[in-house]
Scaffold this active site. Sequence first.
Site: not given
Ligand code: GDP
Ligand code: IMO
Ligand code: MG
Length: 431
Positions: A13, A16, A40-41, A130, A228, A305, A337, A418
């Site tokens: 998270d 990416k 979850g991207h 998850t 991840q 989740t 930010d 930001v």
């Molecule tokens: P990923 O799994 O690595 O793609 O990340 P996620 O999408 O799960 O979580 C990142 C969250 O941060 C998302 O809700 C994005 O919309 C948000 N986000 C991304 N860049 C920024 C940032 O620079 N600042 C803030 N406040 N939110 C951001």
């Molecule tokens: P993205 O790509 C954050 C964590 C789960 C758990 C562990 C194992 O959005 O960054 P799994 O279901 O893979 O067997 O769970 O890994 N986990 C993540 N945490 N972002 C993810 O993906 C994750 N994918 C798995 O919360 O601790």
């Molecule tokens: Mg994510």
Amino acid sequence: MSGLCVIGLQWGDEAKGKLVDLLTAEQEVVVRYQGGANAGHTVVVGDKTYKLHHVPSGILNPNVMNVITGGVVLNPPTLLDEIASLTARDIRVADNLKISDRAHLVMPWHLAEDRALDRATPGDDNIGTTLRGIGPCYRDKVGRAHAIRMGDMFRGDFADRVRSICAVKRTLITGMGGADLAETLDAERIIEQYRAFAEQLRPLVDDTTHYLLDAVEQGRKVLFEGAQGALLDIDHGTFPFVTSSNSSGLGVCAGSGVPPRWIDKVIGVAKCYSTRVGGGPFPTELHDEIGQRIRDVGREYGTTTGRPRRCGWFDAVAVRYTARLSGVDTLAMMMLDVLSCVDEIKVCVAYDIDGQPVTRFPSHVDSLRRAKPIFETLPGWNVDVTGIRNYDDLPSNARSYLDRISELVGRPVEIVSVGPDRVQTMFRRLA
Ligand code: GDP
Ligand code: IMO
Ligand code: MG
């Protein structure tokens, strides 16, 4: 040389999805090569938010081919829902997505196994997966006998395989205390459903290994989107509190079939603080009001989740390790930010483990559990930075913070984010 990799350096998270979408403008192919619907991207474009689980984050750019390789574990109904919801929002998927015939399928028994194991594992030992069937599916991939790959859905013996594997799984899951879950596994219904999924997915299925080898050998620009983060890497992360694939930079080649000679650059993505979802040690975790403030301001709730993410200070010991492990060239520092909400900022520069200062990330989770962070404190900036578009316009305390992180991690900061939107991103020209 044409391969660019975007790799999360923490526990997932790191934003990416935002970065991949942004970098896609200069790419021709975007590749998901490990993980599955545990990812979850999030991509934000203006007032629209897209949450992607299997589909690469390049999909919002109609000029880019998106590839899901054989290293991914794929849940057909979830993928079809994802494709349908993108299509309903006028995103072209049918011509812009290829799926490997080698991708292993997450079957209903994998979901049941994941849940049964989760229920059977109490307290601190619980991984907090998850529940997307990821671990059980990868286990069957390695075990081979009970694995089903995308290409198998089109073979004549598919129904018989499902019948025999389903019988074994019903016994196994019952033995795990999951009789109620085993009860839901009806081989004939699964065969019927998966035949329908196979027909819907058929036009997208291809041999992506050859497609990608052709692409890199022709010099096409290929972006590899990690899922991840490196601390969740099955071999090098905080085992057993990890995912079941190589989520550090090391997974790119095995997962995609593209050898290392074609990797040109690796961008490591990190938040300016730390988060973690699920179980496992987290030395810099904040259990106080500041942790809650970061969670609220950063909207730190899981994309897949909805679980609240655990929040803490930036851990330079961990990120220095994962940057080295992933062959990172430059850093993308996200969520700057969010730190505007605190007066002073801490960075973990070493651990105290049994009275000894340690700067090497420990290999065993027991050592990490005992690790007390040694913090350095830096002044905050307390102003809204979400409208800033040039690095030099950032408050000097924010720049000092980024400089210190760069120094501790040993890599230059090339990108700063930001806010969630594409425009809320700064690129620095590096010498
Ligand atoms: P990923 O799994 O690595 O793609 O990340 P996620 O999408 O799960 O979580 C990142 C969250 O941060 C998302 O809700 C994005 O919309 C948000 N986000 C991304 N860049 C920024 C940032 O620079 N600042 C803030 N406040 N939110 C951001
Ligand atoms: P993205 O790509 C954050 C964590 C789960 C758990 C562990 C194992 O959005 O960054 P799994 O279901 O893979 O067997 O769970 O890994 N986990 C993540 N945490 N972002 C993810 O993906 C994750 N994918 C798995 O919360 O601790
Ligand atoms: Mg994510």
